[in-house]
Scaffold this motif. Structure first.
Motif, PDB file in Angstrom:
ATOM      1  N   LEU A  89      40.505 -27.292 -24.029  1.00  0.00           N
ATOM      2  CA  LEU A  89      41.551 -28.235 -24.592  1.00  0.00           C
ATOM      3  C   LEU A  89      42.796 -27.121 -24.853  1.00  0.00           C
ATOM      4  O   LEU A  89      43.850 -28.068 -24.135  1.00  0.00           O
ATOM      5  N   GLN A  90      42.567 -26.427 -25.460  1.00  0.00           N
ATOM      6  CA  GLN A  90      43.578 -25.501 -26.244  1.00  0.00           C
ATOM      7  C   GLN A  90      44.427 -24.908 -24.631  1.00  0.00           C
ATOM      8  O   GLN A  90      45.636 -24.915 -24.912  1.00  0.00           O
ATOM      9  N   ASN A  91      43.402 -24.139 -23.663  1.00  0.00           N
ATOM     10  CA  ASN A  91      44.076 -23.931 -22.779  1.00  0.00           C
ATOM     11  C   ASN A  91      44.868 -24.748 -21.994  1.00  0.00           C
ATOM     12  O   ASN A  91      45.863 -24.545 -21.632  1.00  0.00           O
ATOM     13  N   ALA A  92      44.431 -26.215 -21.772  1.00  0.00           N
ATOM     14  CA  ALA A  92      45.413 -27.178 -21.158  1.00  0.00           C
ATOM     15  C   ALA A  92      46.455 -27.704 -22.159  1.00  0.00           C
ATOM     16  O   ALA A  92      47.890 -27.582 -21.654  1.00  0.00           O
TER      17      ALA A  92
ATOM     18  N   ILE B  53      38.765 -32.404 -30.190  1.00  0.00           N
ATOM     19  CA  ILE B  53      39.894 -33.430 -29.675  1.00  0.00           C
ATOM     20  C   ILE B  53      40.865 -33.719 -30.911  1.00  0.00           C
ATOM     21  O   ILE B  53      42.551 -33.151 -30.381  1.00  0.00           O
ATOM     22  N   ALA B  54      40.559 -34.085 -31.420  1.00  0.00           N
ATOM     23  CA  ALA B  54      41.592 -34.447 -32.639  1.00  0.00           C
ATOM     24  C   ALA B  54      41.652 -33.089 -33.128  1.00  0.00           C
ATOM     25  O   ALA B  54      42.841 -33.051 -33.421  1.00  0.00           O
ATOM     26  N   MET B  55      41.142 -32.166 -33.526  1.00  0.00           N
ATOM     27  CA  MET B  55      41.554 -30.870 -34.384  1.00  0.00           C
ATOM     28  C   MET B  55      42.453 -30.182 -32.785  1.00  0.00           C
ATOM     29  O   MET B  55      43.678 -29.352 -33.839  1.00  0.00           O
ATOM     30  N   VAL B  56      42.637 -30.068 -32.289  1.00  0.00           N
ATOM     31  CA  VAL B  56      43.293 -29.303 -31.040  1.00  0.00           C
ATOM     32  C   VAL B  56      44.355 -30.088 -30.867  1.00  0.00           C
ATOM     33  O   VAL B  56      45.410 -29.349 -30.455  1.00  0.00           O
ATOM     34  N   ALA B  57      43.884 -31.456 -30.583  1.00  0.00           N
ATOM     35  CA  ALA B  57      45.819 -31.969 -30.452  1.00  0.00           C
ATOM     36  C   ALA B  57      46.260 -31.900 -31.389  1.00  0.00           C
ATOM     37  O   ALA B  57      48.089 -31.649 -31.489  1.00  0.00           O
TER      38      ALA B  57
ATOM     39  N   GLY C 292      42.829 -13.229 -17.200  1.00  0.00           N
ATOM     40  CA  GLY C 292      41.935 -12.140 -18.328  1.00  0.00           C
ATOM     41  C   GLY C 292      41.898 -12.751 -19.599  1.00  0.00           C
ATOM     42  O   GLY C 292      42.084 -12.436 -20.137  1.00  0.00           O
ATOM     43  N   ASN C 293      42.779 -13.933 -19.700  1.00  0.00           N
ATOM     44  CA  ASN C 293      43.203 -14.275 -21.322  1.00  0.00           C
ATOM     45  C   ASN C 293      41.334 -14.285 -22.076  1.00  0.00           C
ATOM     46  O   ASN C 293      40.486 -14.824 -21.048  1.00  0.00           O
ATOM     47  N   LEU C 294      41.691 -14.374 -23.324  1.00  0.00           N
ATOM     48  CA  LEU C 294      40.010 -14.502 -24.023  1.00  0.00           C
ATOM     49  C   LEU C 294      39.386 -15.741 -23.781  1.00  0.00           C
ATOM     50  O   LEU C 294      38.691 -15.776 -23.827  1.00  0.00           O
ATOM     51  N   GLY C 295      40.208 -17.413 -24.048  1.00  0.00           N
ATOM     52  CA  GLY C 295      39.473 -18.683 -24.012  1.00  0.00           C
ATOM     53  C   GLY C 295      38.983 -18.644 -22.709  1.00  0.00           C
ATOM     54  O   GLY C 295      37.676 -19.131 -22.959  1.00  0.00           O
ATOM     55  N   LEU C 296      39.629 -18.288 -21.032  1.00  0.00           N
ATOM     56  CA  LEU C 296      38.715 -18.051 -20.393  1.00  0.00           C
ATOM     57  C   LEU C 296      37.800 -17.032 -19.827  1.00  0.00           C
ATOM     58  O   LEU C 296      36.450 -18.260 -19.245  1.00  0.00           O
TER      59      LEU C 296
ATOM     60  N   VAL D  38      39.589 -29.046 -14.808  1.00  0.00           N
ATOM     61  CA  VAL D  38      38.120 -28.579 -15.121  1.00  0.00           C
ATOM     62  C   VAL D  38      37.210 -29.201 -15.656  1.00  0.00           C
ATOM     63  O   VAL D  38      36.502 -30.339 -16.087  1.00  0.00           O
ATOM     64  N   ILE D  39      36.274 -27.948 -14.760  1.00  0.00           N
ATOM     65  CA  ILE D  39      34.284 -28.740 -14.139  1.00  0.00           C
ATOM     66  C   ILE D  39      33.199 -28.314 -15.114  1.00  0.00           C
ATOM     67  O   ILE D  39      33.371 -27.177 -14.555  1.00  0.00           O
ATOM     68  N   LEU D  40      32.783 -28.537 -15.715  1.00  0.00           N
ATOM     69  CA  LEU D  40      31.895 -28.392 -16.163  1.00  0.00           C
ATOM     70  C   LEU D  40      30.393 -28.930 -15.920  1.00  0.00           C
ATOM     71  O   LEU D  40      30.219 -30.257 -15.761  1.00  0.00           O
ATOM     72  N   ASP D  41      29.832 -28.232 -15.451  1.00  0.00           N
ATOM     73  CA  ASP D  41      28.293 -28.471 -15.673  1.00  0.00           C
ATOM     74  C   ASP D  41      26.751 -28.167 -15.440  1.00  0.00           C
ATOM     75  O   ASP D  41      26.630 -26.788 -15.470  1.00  0.00           O
TER      76      ASP D  41
END
Length: 488
Positions: free
Chosen positions: A395-398, A357-361, A447-451, A478-481
């Motif tokens: 996080l990058q996408n957001a 989180i700190a790195m992406v922020a 289609g973007n690479l991140g998703l 975004v929900i991850l299970d």
């Protein structure tokens, strides 16, 4: 034993601790006696006895086919128990009992603590296979008699000397009987073999065990006085002796049947192969940790090279693509760095998540606040690495798409563990309060690479599910299970 003692007797917690200490040690007495042991404690009203523990010998046949724990016997039915409890002495009188056509010699040993008799050990010896005893058996029986007298006097077990019987030497592993001066009176064949492996060329009988052990142990200076004293059995201790030939584990038990030390019992076991395997495991662990450390260093080098390349790019789009690659490589490096500090292939993922989180922020410093709630917990390495990459991409996408250049906001990462121990799951929610999803947006087809990376890792490697929906009030959720192993 706790339940039986508290339900039926008036013994205190400190008395119960003494009984636990005795039961942790009495396999020794059972094996030396070739006999079954049953611990009987008088009930609260004094009219009955309750059996709270039982031990069978490893050195001979059992006298009890059934489990005796929990049985209640009226006082008076077993006179030997009454005599040992009332008179505080070892009682051996009486003819053998017959149980299922097997003659059994019964003896009673009072269990004393601080002058009080807490209960009685019934020692039951199967006489069906009795024969002329060998020197080894006579030594066993004499040592058992000395230990029984110590129990009756409250001198055994030794307070503060709780022994792990699974790790300590047993009677059959090797036994040495010493006199009061530390001179060997008898050494079992296994004990002699263990000392021969250390380099002893002669017999042990008649030699001072402490001096002989100190001479065999590698030393560049004078004879180790501590080793001499330990191996002479002056105090109840466990220690190991190692030399080029092998490693033996020793346990010294001073014998004081009448309050004065008459000698010692030394149990020993050859643990050469065990220690060799332990060293191999330690070496393997160190090697794995070093590999993780080197992988982390190599990934950081790759990230540094990509960062240098990005600085030389004229294209803004190309520079941003390289910076994204730097963050992806960095997220994997964080996992390997954490693994390099652990002894197993499991990591506390909360620390990794906070660093990701700190790195992406750093993408939008000062404008967007990122925070974490909940707990990821401990995860296996094969889950932690792809999950770190997924978290980086989400996080990058957001940060890149949820907010305009001048807009401020918040991104919150929430983690909740749930499910049953056999089917534990981790629910991760990444929610922003930005501008929300475009109309008609389908995260499964974007289609973007991140998703694409997120879908591939979550569904392919993590066997989980991925969803991207409008937040309840504003922004995107975004929900991850994903399934995870239960925490240990």
């Amino acid at each position: 034993m706790n339940d039986l003692v508290r339900q039926h007797t008036a013994l205190s917690d400190t008395d119960l601790e003494w009984l636990h200490l005795l039961v942790s040690e009495w396999q020794l007495l059972s094996d030396l006696s070739f006999a079954d042991l049953v611990l009987w404690v008088p009930t609260r009203d004094g009219t009955r006895y309750v059996s709270v523990a039982q031990m069978r010998p490893n050195t001979g046949p059992t006298s009890y086919q059934d489990d005796m724990v929990g049985h209640l016997v009226p006082r008076g039915r077993r006179p030997l128990l009454d005599a040992a409890l009332d008179e505080g002495r070892i009682v051996r009188e009486g003819d053998p009992e017959w149980r299922e056509e097997v003659p059994v010699r019964v003896e009673s040993i009072p269990v004393r603590r601080e002058g009080r008799v807490l209960g009685v050990i019934a020692r039951n010896t199967n006489l069906l296979t009795v024969r002329t005893p060998s020197r080894l058996e006579l030594t066993y029986l004499q040592s058992a008699s000395d230990l029984a007298q110590m129990i009756a006097a409250g001198a055994f077990p030794f307070p503060g000397q709780q022994v792990d019987m699974d790790a300590s030497p047993r009677v059959g592993d090797g036994l040495i009987r010493l006199d009061a001066e530390g001179v060997v009176q008898y050494a079992s064949p296994n004990a002699l073999s263990a000392y021969h492996r250390l380099g002893l060329a002669s017999d042990l009988v008649g030699h001072h065990l402490g001096g002989t052990t100190a001479e065999l142990a590698p030393s560049r200076g004078p004879v180790d006085e501590a080793m001499v004293k330990l191996a002479s059995g002056y105090a109840p201790r466990e220690f190991e002796v190692e030399c080029a030939g092998g490693v033996i584990q020793l346990r010294a038990i001073p014998l004081k049947p009448k309050g004065v030390r008459i000698g010692s019992l030394v149990l020993l076991r050859d643990v050469t192969e065990l220690r060799r395997r332990e060293r191999e495991l330690i070496t393997k662990d160190a090697t794995i940790r070093e590999i993780h450390h080197r992988v982390k260093n190599n990934l950081q080098t790759v990230a540094a090279l990509l960062r240098l390349q990005a600085r030389r790019m004229d294209s803004e789009q190309g520079r941003e693509a390289l910076n994204e690659a730097v963050r992806r490589v960095g997220s994997i490096a964080i996992v390997h760095e954490t693994l390099s500090q652990n002894l197993d292939e499991r990591v506390e993922f909360d620390e990794i998540a906070d660093r990701v989180i700190a790195m992406v922020a750093e993408i939008s410093p000062g404008r967007v606040t990122c925070r974490r709630t909940g707990r990821f917990g401990i995860l296996d390495a094969e889950v932690a690495t792809p999950l770190a990459m997924v978290l980086t991409e989400v996080l990058q996408n957001a940060l890149e798409h949820a907010f305009t250049v001048a807009q401020t906001g918040t991104v919150e990462v929430s983690a909740v563990r749930g499910g049953s121990p056999s089917e534990a799951r981790l629910l991760i929610t990444v929610q922003d309060d930005g501008c929300g999803l475009p109309e008609g947006f389908d995260p499964q087809r974007a289609g973007n690479l991140g998703l694409q990376i997120v879908r591939t890792l979550v569904e392919g490697e993590l066997s989980g599910s991925f969803g991207m929906v409008p937040a309840p009030e504003r922004g995107t959720q975004v929900i991850l299970d994903i399934p995870v192993s239960a925490e240990k």
